[in-house]
Design a protein around this motif. Sequence first.
Motif, PDB file in Angstrom:
ATOM      1  N   ILE A   1       0.839  -1.203   0.000  1.00  0.00           N
ATOM      2  CA  ILE A   1       0.000   0.000   0.000  1.00  0.00           C
ATOM      3  C   ILE A   1       0.870   1.248   0.000  1.00  0.00           C
ATOM      4  O   ILE A   1       0.614   2.217  -0.725  1.00  0.00           O
ATOM      5  N   ASP A   2       1.932   1.250   0.814  1.00  0.00           N
ATOM      6  CA  ASP A   2       2.852   2.392   0.867  1.00  0.00           C
ATOM      7  C   ASP A   2       3.510   2.624  -0.492  1.00  0.00           C
ATOM      8  O   ASP A   2       3.675   3.769  -0.936  1.00  0.00           O
ATOM      9  N   PHE A   3       3.882   1.545  -1.174  1.00  0.00           N
ATOM     10  CA  PHE A   3       4.492   1.668  -2.506  1.00  0.00           C
ATOM     11  C   PHE A   3       3.503   2.299  -3.485  1.00  0.00           C
ATOM     12  O   PHE A   3       3.863   3.196  -4.260  1.00  0.00           O
ATOM     13  N   LEU A   4       2.256   1.821  -3.469  1.00  0.00           N
ATOM     14  CA  LEU A   4       1.242   2.353  -4.386  1.00  0.00           C
ATOM     15  C   LEU A   4       1.019   3.842  -4.132  1.00  0.00           C
ATOM     16  O   LEU A   4       0.877   4.635  -5.080  1.00  0.00           O
ATOM     17  N   HIS A   5       1.012   4.232  -2.872  1.00  0.00           N
ATOM     18  CA  HIS A   5       0.867   5.657  -2.548  1.00  0.00           C
ATOM     19  C   HIS A   5       2.058   6.460  -3.080  1.00  0.00           C
ATOM     20  O   HIS A   5       1.883   7.605  -3.523  1.00  0.00           O
ATOM     21  N   SER A   6       3.248   5.869  -3.033  1.00  0.00           N
ATOM     22  CA  SER A   6       4.438   6.579  -3.533  1.00  0.00           C
ATOM     23  C   SER A   6       4.360   6.827  -5.033  1.00  0.00           C
ATOM     24  O   SER A   6       5.029   7.722  -5.547  1.00  0.00           O
ATOM     25  N   LYS A   7       3.517   6.052  -5.713  1.00  0.00           N
ATOM     26  CA  LYS A   7       3.307   6.214  -7.155  1.00  0.00           C
ATOM     27  C   LYS A   7       2.046   7.033  -7.448  1.00  0.00           C
ATOM     28  O   LYS A   7       1.565   7.060  -8.586  1.00  0.00           O
ATOM     29  N   ASN A   8       1.546   7.702  -6.406  1.00  0.00           N
ATOM     30  CA  ASN A   8       0.329   8.525  -6.517  1.00  0.00           C
ATOM     31  C   ASN A   8      -0.879   7.719  -6.989  1.00  0.00           C
ATOM     32  O   ASN A   8      -1.714   8.202  -7.758  1.00  0.00           O
ATOM     33  N   ILE A   9      -0.946   6.476  -6.546  1.00  0.00           N
ATOM     34  CA  ILE A   9      -2.073   5.609  -6.875  1.00  0.00           C
ATOM     35  C   ILE A   9      -3.040   5.582  -5.698  1.00  0.00           C
ATOM     36  O   ILE A   9      -2.639   5.334  -4.562  1.00  0.00           O
ATOM     37  N   GLU A  10      -4.304   5.844  -5.974  1.00  0.00           N
ATOM     38  CA  GLU A  10      -5.341   5.820  -4.938  1.00  0.00           C
ATOM     39  C   GLU A  10      -5.784   4.374  -4.715  1.00  0.00           C
ATOM     40  O   GLU A  10      -5.923   3.605  -5.659  1.00  0.00           O
ATOM     41  N   ILE A  11      -6.017   4.005  -3.430  1.00  0.00           N
ATOM     42  CA  ILE A  11      -6.445   2.638  -3.116  1.00  0.00           C
ATOM     43  C   ILE A  11      -7.834   2.681  -2.505  1.00  0.00           C
ATOM     44  O   ILE A  11      -8.089   3.412  -1.542  1.00  0.00           O
ATOM     45  N   ILE A  12      -8.729   1.896  -3.095  1.00  0.00           N
ATOM     46  CA  ILE A  12     -10.117   1.808  -2.634  1.00  0.00           C
ATOM     47  C   ILE A  12     -10.407   0.355  -2.265  1.00  0.00           C
ATOM     48  O   ILE A  12     -10.074  -0.562  -3.013  1.00  0.00           O
TER      49      ILE A  12
END
Length: 800
Positions: free
Chosen positions: A627-638
Amino acid sequence: MKTRYKINEMTCSGCQAKVTDALQTFADKVTVSLHPTEAVIESDKKIPLEELQHALSQKGSYTIQEITENADGTETLSEIAHHAAHAHHNHNEPPKQLEHLAGKYYCPMLCEGDKVYDSNVGCPVCGMDLVRIGGNSSDNKEVHHLKKLFYQSLVVTIPVFIIAMFGMSHDSFIYKIIPYNIALWLQFIGATTVLYIGRNYLKRAWISFKTWHLNMFSLIGLGAVAAYLFSLFVLINPHAFHAAEHLPIYFESVAVIFTLMILGQWLEARAHQKTKSSVEHLLNLIPQKATVLVNGNATEIDVEHIQVNDEILVKPGEKIPVDGIVTSGQTSINEALLTGEPLPVLKKTNDEVLAGSINTNQSFQMKATRIGVTTTIAQIVEMVNKASLSRTPIQRLADKISGYFVPIVVAIALITFVYWGFLSTETSLLFGLQNAIAVLIIACPCALGLATPVSISMGIGKGAEYGILIKKAESLEALQKTNVVITDKTGTLTEGKPSLEEIIPLKDLSEEALIKITAQMNSGSEHPIAKAFTDKAKTMNIVFQSNKMVANIPGKGIQGMINGKKVFLGNEALLKQNNIGVSQTILHQVEEIQSSGKTVSYVAIDKDIVGLAVIHDALKPDVKATIDFLHSKNIEIIMLTGDHAHTAHAIAKQIGIDKVFAQQLPEGKLSMIESVQKEGKTITMVGDGINDAPALAKADIGIAMGSGSDLAQDFAKITLLNSSFSNVKKAIVLSTSVMKNIKQNLFFAFIYNIIGIAVAAGIFYYATGMLLSPMIAAFAMCLSSVSVITNALRIKQLKL
């Protein structure tokens, strides 16, 4: 009577037409659909599945399974007919009706459908190497053949090159050894020999012009033939150029062009072979022999003779021959080849084991459930190879550019010839022809054609090594554009192995009585949550009876009859559906439990809530980091989950998920995907259950957990074999790396062509005196292809 069937390997409208044609021989009323891939046959009597399978096999690599609807609303698929399961499929298998044409060739892209060719002259549409019917795609015959052709042409080309290079002046030492005229004729013989060695590529060039499907061989053939014929004319009529210091003979260029072109084809074949080896080597790891138990007696037989339901003995250190279920004993199985997980997995009675896995410590018995091409390994190979042949949007763009590129280059070559041959006052017809030939050779779009497919193939192979199975090449391109990841909870973010922590009685019933009731309600299901109840009863030595009067209510729970009373086990939606009220006291108690990230199911008898079942499903250890990696790529998680809002929000807060939508039914998940897509965002959906299948199909990229339902995997474009959520991160890193590699390749291809064509056409001649001879142009053309292939091979070293 009306019977439903699942049709496997039906992927397009062409397949739909073939399947319909095959099944219509059995009944007048046949309906075949693509979504889902099913067929409905209405007939007076039951049609044997083997007969249907036989008819489908005449049309292609399709398999059929009967769909049976159970009393509880679930569906069961029959086994695939035995004779179909024994057939061995290759990723580029020809249509079944062509099997009698062994020795013929067909295009693996099926550009011209079922058309076959007498020899491997290349596909007239895409220029791709043809595949021999009856041949083995996994061997190295083609690579060895091209290697042989290269060395044959190299042996001939070297002396031709030496004679030409050292014989540019009449007083060269070469002519003290070989008379001048004989040296020229030796070059002619050498060039002719090399053209004969590479004659199939001349045929490809001719076919490309004949059909006007222009490709890289069009320019190679045109340039080489022009240089060869011109040189032959000069050789026969040397007096026509008596004023020239050195006769304009380019036989060495022709030889070098074809030798380098064969080298490029060899390197390309080796690159494809390395890609295939990433996955196809799995098939070679399946043992050739297996020990089958017949009436208690052990008999060793060939693996291909194993039938479904055969009892097999697997000893320590042996590889498992087919997919199956453990029937006796327990052991640890190394499944690293399939899942990428290095640690052995404990397997006990009723657990599934997969072909190619290694039994590490104890003997056990198993029952075969999937054999031949239906095994997990065979399906993986099939899936990956099909993906490597599929085209991405960026590849289709490159193909389209190539289609316009050839006529543009031919036009530039003609303009070059006309200008330097007739319009320029400083040069001559000879100069114009030399430059025009150089333009044709340097502009060969080999590198442009290789830029995308080689990288895609390497990327798909690399993904397979990490247990990331990519079904469609286009998903590999789309994945790196993801800006929203929507994920299920149970089995995706959590282990998917829920345990029943406790049952809290709310009425006169004891905890043991409630556990007995809930176990009885779940006795007929293999769902992980159902097993949590039955396992709890077994642990506490509570005896319960099987109960078949139970119905599954998707997204809500289950309900059934016990001792003449209605029993409900599920969430608030199930209670509301049956008009069962929940007091504020109970609601507060439930919310308190849910705030710790646990799930609560209500137990109700008739209209009374008699207990609460507290279920806990641990988070996977890699979730937070991913999740932290996805946030670092400016990806929103739902998160979309069928669980209660309090539980869902507690887990989301724990791992940093942006948005949560709880108590979602399948249609709710689908609606959410559609609403986010309307915002113009690229969605990657991650899930594992049947209820996730519609959302996985609708999302731009659907990623299914390998431990999840078959239906979810069918609709997903990517499957994670080891079910690790961290592989979502690895898949995105892989996608980004492959697309970066493709863009680098396209840059190499275009920059070589743009600069090379400009120099060969003489654009810089007046300023710098710079030109390209046809031979140097051939070397530069080959260098561009080698650069692209070498760059693509770097993906093999990628660490995810």
